[in-house]
Design a protein around this motif. Structure first.
Motif, mmCIF file in Angstrom:
data_model
loop_
_atom_site.group_PDB
_atom_site.id
_atom_site.type_symbol
_atom_site.label_atom_id
_atom_site.label_comp_id
_atom_site.label_asym_id
_atom_site.label_seq_id
_atom_site.Cartn_x
_atom_site.Cartn_y
_atom_site.Cartn_z
ATOM 1 N N PRO A 81 0.816 -1.226 0.000
ATOM 2 C CA PRO A 81 0.000 0.000 0.000
ATOM 3 C C PRO A 81 0.844 1.269 0.000
ATOM 4 O O PRO A 81 0.497 2.244 -0.686
ATOM 5 C CB PRO A 81 -0.818 -0.103 1.294
ATOM 6 C CG PRO A 81 -0.317 -1.267 2.034
ATOM 7 C CD PRO A 81 0.520 -2.091 1.148
ATOM 8 N N ALA A 85 0.746 4.409 -2.634
ATOM 9 C CA ALA A 85 0.556 5.822 -2.279
ATOM 10 C C ALA A 85 1.641 6.683 -2.925
ATOM 11 O O ALA A 85 1.350 7.732 -3.499
ATOM 12 C CB ALA A 85 0.583 5.980 -0.761
ATOM 13 N N ARG A 88 1.074 7.042 -6.775
ATOM 14 C CA ARG A 88 -0.151 7.632 -7.299
ATOM 15 C C ARG A 88 -0.491 9.006 -6.738
ATOM 16 O O ARG A 88 -1.135 9.802 -7.390
ATOM 17 C CB ARG A 88 -1.343 6.699 -7.016
ATOM 18 C CG ARG A 88 -1.319 5.397 -7.799
ATOM 19 C CD ARG A 88 -1.452 5.666 -9.291
ATOM 20 N NE ARG A 88 -1.759 4.469 -10.050
ATOM 21 C CZ ARG A 88 -0.863 3.750 -10.722
ATOM 22 N NH1 ARG A 88 0.398 4.125 -10.721
ATOM 23 N NH2 ARG A 88 -1.229 2.686 -11.405
ATOM 24 N N PHE A 170 -11.496 0.433 -3.095
ATOM 25 C CA PHE A 170 -10.037 0.390 -3.163
ATOM 26 C C PHE A 170 -9.433 -0.971 -2.814
ATOM 27 O O PHE A 170 -8.633 -1.505 -3.575
ATOM 28 C CB PHE A 170 -9.411 1.499 -2.304
ATOM 29 C CG PHE A 170 -7.924 1.382 -2.227
ATOM 30 C CD1 PHE A 170 -7.139 1.706 -3.338
ATOM 31 C CD2 PHE A 170 -7.291 0.899 -1.090
ATOM 32 C CE1 PHE A 170 -5.754 1.572 -3.294
ATOM 33 C CE2 PHE A 170 -5.917 0.759 -1.040
ATOM 34 C CZ PHE A 170 -5.155 1.102 -2.141
#
Lengths: 264, 288
Positions: A81, A85, A88, A170
């Motif tokens: 994750p 982050a 993006r 998500f």
């Protein structure tokens, strides 16, 4: 043709020291110390037998495997994750955070030896597998984030947007669509995580005593009062190479594409 | 890629932040704490300010360890980078031969560090090692426990053996990403072998090479287990590098204060050099 020969010479250079170790691991100590022989004259499995039948020896392999696997699982779970982050989104302090993470990969383990020993002793984790796994996170998590970020950035953002429009949440999008897309990236990351955790000695040695001691440390026991038990030392060395061969074999198809870390 | 501004992304980074902070910031604070104190036992300690830093910076043994460290990193990198590129150019492009090459070349990378030391210790001994024995039979006076030059040469050879594969694999995958059409165009233009390398292959390799150089610099600057096993830092202290000097001080002699000051200086040097590399990468990515 000339280039073939150069390549073969280089591969021989790689294999020669390993061949010598393998050769020695099948010899008796008398033969090793007696004369130079290019092939074991009295072929013996004794050295391997000694390691594979004695729990205090083979437990070292199990310990190493346990903390390396633990470390790979922890690193990948939190790094996936985070890498998403970084690839993006823009957020407060993202660039500083990224460099701070990388700076931990730069920190020499020798710097952390003493404080880690005190930290893990004070929380009662000394001599456990999880202590070594967590300590190795120090350099493996930054590495995983760095490699995965490269791969994720090469996946077009339109894929995310389309999935959100189609009503994916998500977590579902991440697990069902995104992770399969960067499969070879995860493979290569796992390779590097395994590599740096498996070969590390200093932290693993400092944070363990008996229960979680890795094989690299147990190997040093072959130095006894009567000199070094060369045969057993060589056999133990050979056995530490084998897991690596399996790992390389599994990722061999990703190496060509994946080692560029998505950054070409 | 255009990134979206979204501060909620912090939630995705949070687990990483917490875990790394736990294993980095707390120990680092301990180190800073020790570096300004003189510790006698758990209850008696005095604030000494920058005294340890002054002592460390003026310590001749550590200055020479630092010099040796720079020399070692520079020498190994300047051998491994060109050699790695060369090997990557020679490797077969596809098929069984390519897979076999990859597996064999990657082999040294996955051997535990002290086992690498052990392998070379065995290999170079003149009584039981192939290389040491061959050299002796050829009449070369080779002895790594007596002659510093031999010890240095062996450690560098060992590091080249151990880490050139990393550069080779990175470059190999960089080369594989070049479309065949580029080479065809070059053939039509009758480009020389050198021109193909200089104008097609090398530009494609810059990104992976920077990663390789960064990783290699960081790891060669912290080298510990391999020389420790092979030479024990000797003969004398001719192959004692920074990590070994530091571990001896912190664990062997338990000089916590100076060791902590040493740690901070050590870390800052790596940080400074790596920062230069890092900004270079970031600027290059921006230009694209």
């Amino acid at each position: 043709m000339k280039s073939r020969i150069a390549l073969i010479v280089y591969i021989l250079f790689i294999l020669l020291p390993i061949y010598w170790l393998l050769n020695m691991s099948f010899k008796t100590n008398q033969e090793i110390l007696g004369a130079i022989t290019f092939w074991p004259q009295n072929f013996t499995f004794e050295n391997y037998q000694k390691i594979l039948t004695d729990p205090s020896w083979y437990k070292g392999y199990i310990n190493s495997m346990i903390y390396v696997s633990l470390n790979m699982v922890i690193s990948l779970t939190v790094a996936l994750p985070a890498a998403y982050a970084f690839s993006r989104y823009k957020f407060v302090g993202d660039k500083h955070l990224f460099f701070w993470l990388l700076s931990n990969k730069m920190a020499p383990p020798a710097v952390f030896v003493l404080p880690f020993f005190q930290l893990y002793s004070s929380v009662g984790l000394f001599d456990t597998h999880i202590a070594v796994a967590l300590a190795h996170c120090l350099f493996n998590i930054p590495l995983a984030v760095w490699i995965l970020e490269g791969f994720m950035s090469s996946v077009p953002k339109e894929i995310d947007e389309t999935a959100y429009i189609d009503g994916y949440s998500f977590p579902r999008f991440f697990a069902k669509i995104f992770i399969p897309l960067i499969g070879s990236g995860i493979g290569v990351t796992a390779f590097f995580l395994f590599m740096f955790s498996w070969i590390e000695l200093l932290l693993a040695r400092t944070l363990t005593a008996t229960e979680a001691q890795p094989i690299q440390v147990i190997m040093t026991r072959t130095v006894g009062a009567s000199g070094i038990d060369w045969g057993v030392l060589a056999a133990a060395g050979v056995l530490t190479i084998i897991p690596g061969i399996f790992v390389i074999y599994f990722v061999r198809n990703h190496i060509a594409k994946g080692f560029a870390l998505g950054r070409t | 890629m255009n990134k979206i501004e979204n501060n909620k992304a912090w939630f995705l980074v949070l687990p990483v932040f917490v875990l790394v902070a736990f294993s980095a910031i707390i120990p680092l604070m301990t180190v800073v704490n020790y570096s300004v104190q003189d510790v006698f036992d758990t209850n008696t300690r005095y604030f000494v300010g920058t005294e340890w830093f002054k002592a460390i910076l003026n310590d001749a043994a550590l200055q020479s360890a630092l010099m040796k460290q720079f020399m070692f990193s520079f020498t190994t990198l300047s051998i491994e980078i060109p050699l790695g590129i060369g090997i990557a150019l020679l490797m077969p492009k596809r098929g069984m031969a390519a897979s076999l090459c990859l597996v064999l070349i990657a082999l040294p990378l996955l051997i535990p560090l002290n086992v690498v030391g052990t392998i070379w210790q065995i290999f170079t001994r003149s009584d039981i090692g192939l290389m040491g024995w061959s050299l002796r039979e050829m009449g070369v006076a080779y002895n790594i426990s007596r002659n510093p030059v031999d010890a240095w040469a062996t450690i560098i050879l060992m590091d080249v053996w151990h880490w050139t594969p990393l550069i080779a694999l990175l470059c190999y995958s960089g080369l594989r990403s070049i479309p065949e059409a580029y080479y065809q165009a070059a053939r039509i233009d009758r480009a020389s072998r050198w021109a193909i390398f200089r104008y097609i292959q090398l530009p494609k390799l810059t990104n992976v090479l920077i990663i390789g150089i960064l990783l290699r610099f960081m790891d060669s600057f912290m080298i510990y287990a391999e020389p420790f096993v092979l030479t024990g830092g000797g003969p004398g202290s001719s192959t004692t590098f920074l990590s070994q000097a530091l571990t001896t001080m912190a664990i062997g002699q338990f000089d916590v204060g100076p060791a902590a000051a040493f740690s901070i200086i050590y870390f800052l040097i790596i940080l400074a050099v790596s920062w230069v590399f890092y900004t270079t990468i970031m600027n290059m990515q921006k230009e694209k």
